[in-house]
Design a protein around this motif. Structure first.
Motif, PDB file in Angstrom:
ATOM      1  N   THR A 166       2.025  -8.031   0.164  1.00 35.32           N
ATOM      2  CA  THR A 166       1.465  -7.614   1.447  1.00 35.32           C
ATOM      3  C   THR A 166       1.040  -6.155   1.407  1.00 35.32           C
ATOM      4  O   THR A 166       1.850  -5.270   1.119  1.00 35.32           O
ATOM      5  CB  THR A 166       2.498  -7.804   2.581  1.00 35.32           C
ATOM      6  OG1 THR A 166       2.932  -9.166   2.600  1.00 35.32           O
ATOM      7  CG2 THR A 166       1.887  -7.452   3.925  1.00 35.32           C
ATOM      8  N   LEU A 167      -0.243  -5.903   1.687  1.00 39.28           N
ATOM      9  CA  LEU A 167      -0.766  -4.540   1.734  1.00 39.28           C
ATOM     10  C   LEU A 167      -0.802  -4.055   3.188  1.00 39.28           C
ATOM     11  O   LEU A 167      -0.611  -4.831   4.124  1.00 39.28           O
ATOM     12  CB  LEU A 167      -2.164  -4.486   1.122  1.00 39.28           C
ATOM     13  CG  LEU A 167      -2.266  -4.895  -0.349  1.00 39.28           C
ATOM     14  CD1 LEU A 167      -3.725  -4.862  -0.802  1.00 39.28           C
ATOM     15  CD2 LEU A 167      -1.405  -4.006  -1.239  1.00 39.28           C
ATOM     16  N   LEU A 168      -1.056  -2.768   3.360  1.00 42.47           N
ATOM     17  CA  LEU A 168      -1.063  -2.169   4.689  1.00 42.47           C
ATOM     18  C   LEU A 168      -2.486  -1.755   5.064  1.00 42.47           C
ATOM     19  O   LEU A 168      -3.181  -1.108   4.271  1.00 42.47           O
ATOM     20  CB  LEU A 168      -0.146  -0.938   4.710  1.00 42.47           C
ATOM     21  CG  LEU A 168      -0.065  -0.166   6.037  1.00 42.47           C
ATOM     22  CD1 LEU A 168       0.587  -1.025   7.111  1.00 42.47           C
ATOM     23  CD2 LEU A 168       0.730   1.131   5.839  1.00 42.47           C
ATOM     24  N   ILE A 169      -2.916  -2.129   6.262  1.00 39.24           N
ATOM     25  CA  ILE A 169      -4.208  -1.668   6.763  1.00 39.24           C
ATOM     26  C   ILE A 169      -4.076  -0.189   7.105  1.00 39.24           C
ATOM     27  O   ILE A 169      -3.153   0.220   7.811  1.00 39.24           O
ATOM     28  CB  ILE A 169      -4.635  -2.474   7.999  1.00 39.24           C
ATOM     29  CG1 ILE A 169      -4.769  -3.960   7.628  1.00 39.24           C
ATOM     30  CG2 ILE A 169      -5.945  -1.951   8.569  1.00 39.24           C
ATOM     31  CD1 ILE A 169      -5.062  -4.864   8.804  1.00 39.24           C
ATOM     32  N   SER A 170      -4.978   0.619   6.609  1.00 40.71           N
ATOM     33  CA  SER A 170      -4.865   2.075   6.699  1.00 40.71           C
ATOM     34  C   SER A 170      -4.642   2.577   8.112  1.00 40.71           C
ATOM     35  O   SER A 170      -3.816   3.457   8.354  1.00 40.71           O
ATOM     36  CB  SER A 170      -6.114   2.743   6.115  1.00 40.71           C
ATOM     37  OG  SER A 170      -6.328   2.337   4.784  1.00 40.71           O
ATOM     38  N   GLU A 183       8.437  -8.385   5.315  1.00 38.06           N
ATOM     39  CA  GLU A 183       7.215  -8.304   4.521  1.00 38.06           C
ATOM     40  C   GLU A 183       6.427  -7.031   4.840  1.00 38.06           C
ATOM     41  O   GLU A 183       5.484  -6.680   4.143  1.00 38.06           O
ATOM     42  CB  GLU A 183       6.338  -9.540   4.732  1.00 38.06           C
ATOM     43  CG  GLU A 183       5.742  -9.684   6.102  1.00 38.06           C
ATOM     44  CD  GLU A 183       6.637 -10.444   7.066  1.00 38.06           C
ATOM     45  OE1 GLU A 183       6.132 -10.906   8.107  1.00 38.06           O
ATOM     46  OE2 GLU A 183       7.843 -10.579   6.777  1.00 38.06           O
ATOM     47  N   ASN A 184       6.828  -6.338   5.900  1.00 41.13           N
ATOM     48  CA  ASN A 184       6.135  -5.116   6.297  1.00 41.13           C
ATOM     49  C   ASN A 184       6.791  -3.872   5.708  1.00 41.13           C
ATOM     50  O   ASN A 184       6.889  -2.831   6.363  1.00 41.13           O
ATOM     51  CB  ASN A 184       6.090  -5.009   7.832  1.00 41.13           C
ATOM     52  CG  ASN A 184       5.189  -6.050   8.453  1.00 41.13           C
ATOM     53  OD1 ASN A 184       4.066  -6.257   8.018  1.00 41.13           O
ATOM     54  ND2 ASN A 184       5.684  -6.725   9.466  1.00 41.13           N
ATOM     55  N   VAL A 185       7.239  -3.961   4.479  1.00 46.00           N
ATOM     56  CA  VAL A 185       7.925  -2.835   3.861  1.00 46.00           C
ATOM     57  C   VAL A 185       7.034  -1.603   3.754  1.00 46.00           C
ATOM     58  O   VAL A 185       7.508  -0.464   3.862  1.00 46.00           O
ATOM     59  CB  VAL A 185       8.475  -3.236   2.470  1.00 46.00           C
ATOM     60  CG1 VAL A 185       7.371  -3.686   1.536  1.00 46.00           C
ATOM     61  CG2 VAL A 185       9.257  -2.086   1.844  1.00 46.00           C
ATOM     62  N   LEU A 233      -3.894   0.079   1.983  1.00 42.14           N
ATOM     63  CA  LEU A 233      -2.976   0.938   1.247  1.00 42.14           C
ATOM     64  C   LEU A 233      -1.984   0.081   0.477  1.00 42.14           C
ATOM     65  O   LEU A 233      -1.552  -0.972   0.954  1.00 42.14           O
ATOM     66  CB  LEU A 233      -2.216   1.865   2.204  1.00 42.14           C
ATOM     67  CG  LEU A 233      -3.023   2.943   2.925  1.00 42.14           C
ATOM     68  CD1 LEU A 233      -2.143   3.672   3.936  1.00 42.14           C
ATOM     69  CD2 LEU A 233      -3.636   3.920   1.934  1.00 42.14           C
ATOM     70  N   ALA A 234      -1.624   0.538  -0.706  1.00 46.89           N
ATOM     71  CA  ALA A 234      -0.618  -0.121  -1.534  1.00 46.89           C
ATOM     72  C   ALA A 234       0.466   0.905  -1.872  1.00 46.89           C
ATOM     73  O   ALA A 234       0.256   2.115  -1.754  1.00 46.89           O
ATOM     74  CB  ALA A 234      -1.242  -0.672  -2.815  1.00 46.89           C
ATOM     75  N   LEU A 235       1.593   0.403  -2.280  1.00 48.38           N
ATOM     76  CA  LEU A 235       2.705   1.271  -2.669  1.00 48.38           C
ATOM     77  C   LEU A 235       2.616   1.549  -4.170  1.00 48.38           C
ATOM     78  O   LEU A 235       2.422   0.630  -4.969  1.00 48.38           O
ATOM     79  CB  LEU A 235       4.037   0.590  -2.340  1.00 48.38           C
ATOM     80  CG  LEU A 235       5.290   1.460  -2.380  1.00 48.38           C
ATOM     81  CD1 LEU A 235       5.248   2.514  -1.273  1.00 48.38           C
ATOM     82  CD2 LEU A 235       6.529   0.582  -2.213  1.00 48.38           C
TER      83      LEU A 235
END
Length: 373
Positions: A166-170, A183-185, A233-235
């Motif tokens: 799961t990626l994060l929308i900027s 899943e929202n780590v 965004l990715a970690l």
């Protein structure tokens, strides 16, 4: 507030009856048992109770009968009973120190204490709704602790990706409604950095190093292996001695599971709120050494905070490295499961310490069965 005890039954009296016998819980708990003994089912029972009280799910079960006791930080005990049948609430009671604050039956009629009037008042509610989900700190302040406990319940299935895919929308708004979804780590990591700065990243790096992953830095950046029309965004982590940072998709599953768990636990511990952390199949996918260190780290954090920790495993190496005083051994019976732990079998637990055998022998040779009165 912690969950001090739980008793559960479904389809009582029917051929498919299943129950969890009355079980006392401590601040730190390791639920152990053979496959199909009821470990994951017990985790789900506790998780579903939190979701029901918080309103995340509706009382849509065919049969659920809960009898639980919570203990507040000042020692005050809250008894909560809930019966659901055919997707309707048949019974709901809340008792604090032997005083009834809420009582309703299957017809939806009941009484609830109101703080402003300082008396019990009548009400009639739809059978498909629970009264404990009401959010009114003026009228029903006695429900606040229940909501806090249920809202701060975090359940981690360690054998799953835990947000790796799961990626994060900027420009995603970091609202609290989604913050407890594992899943929202990435969202949690971003909030941790925004609210606590470099202190948060350093805590994560320190904890990862404590379990054997030497990380130099950790941050969010654009993914280098995804093409999208929106900003993502990715970690990324950079290990010591390695030139380039590693995208979350390229991190090993075991490492990312540990990282995800550490990020989330550090964030919630920094919030300084009482919470309950439930981890099913703790350590799965990690080697023995890192699994052991992770569990030791989690126990230490729980001991130093107001976090209640409930873990489950059937891994003998995990069992051998968690003190017996934290064990809850789940044993399958014909119509359910029962648990042996230090609270109900103290004598046999204490006696086993002098045998010289390892913890797994206590389980494998069924020493625990001799101690339940």
């Amino acid at each position: 507030m912690v969950l001090e005890s739980i008793k559960y039954v479904q389809f009582k009296g029917a051929k498919n009856e299943w129950s969890l016998a009355h079980t006392n819980l401590g601040q730190i708990n390791l639920v152990v048992g053979q496959n199909a003994s009821g470990k994951t089912r017990t985790v789900n029972i506790i998780s579903n109770l939190a979701k029901l009280i918080s309103g995340k799910i509706k009382p849509s079960f065919l049969s659920s009968d809960y009898s639980v006791i919570f203990r507040q930080e000042n020692g005050v005990k809250i008894k909560y009973n809930l019966v659901i049948s055919n997707k309707e609430v048949y019974k709901e009671e809340l008792i604090i120190e032997d005083k009834v604050f809420l009582k309703r039956g299957k017809d939806g009629k009941g009484k609830i204490y109101t703080s402003q009037l300082k008396k019990m008042v009548d009400f009639k509610s739809p059978n498909t709704e629970m009264i404990s989900t009401r959010h009114d700190s003026l009228q029903y302040p006695f429900l606040v602790d229940l909501h806090t406990w249920s809202s701060n319940m975090n359940v981690y299935l360690f054998g799953t990706p835990l947000g790796q895919n799961t990626l994060l929308i900027s420009d995603d708004k970091l609202n609290d409604q989604k913050i407890n979804e594992v899943e929202n780590v990435l969202r949690i990591f971003k909030k941790g950095k925004e609210e606590y700065g470099i202190k948060f990243s350093r805590r994560v790096i320190k904890d990862m190093e404590a379990i054997g992953y030497k990380i130099k830095s950790i941050d969010l950046d654009k993914p280098n292996n995804v093409v999208a029309n929106i900003g993502l965004l990715a970690l990324y982590v950079q290990e010591q001695g390695v030139g380039e940072s590693i995208n979350q998709m390229d991190i090993s599953q075991g490492m990312f599971r540990a990282l995800s768990l550490i990020i989330q636990i550090n964030y919630f511990s920094l919030l300084s709120k009482s919470s309950c952390i439930v981890i099913d199949d703790i350590g799965e996918g990690l080697d023995f050494e890192r699994s052991t260190k992770l569990i030791q780290l989690l126990i230490k954090k729980a001991e130093e905070s107001s976090v209640q920790l409930i873990m489950s495993t059937n891994d003998r190496f995990v069992m051998n490295n968690v003190p017996l005083k934290y064990w809850s051994i789940i044993q399958r019976e014909s119509k359910g499961s029962k648990i042996y732990n230090y609270q109900n079998s103290k004598k046999i637990f204490d006696e086993f310490e002098f045998t010289g055998l390892n913890n797994f022998d206590f389980f494998a040779k069924k020493f625990f069965e001799k101690g339940l009165n």
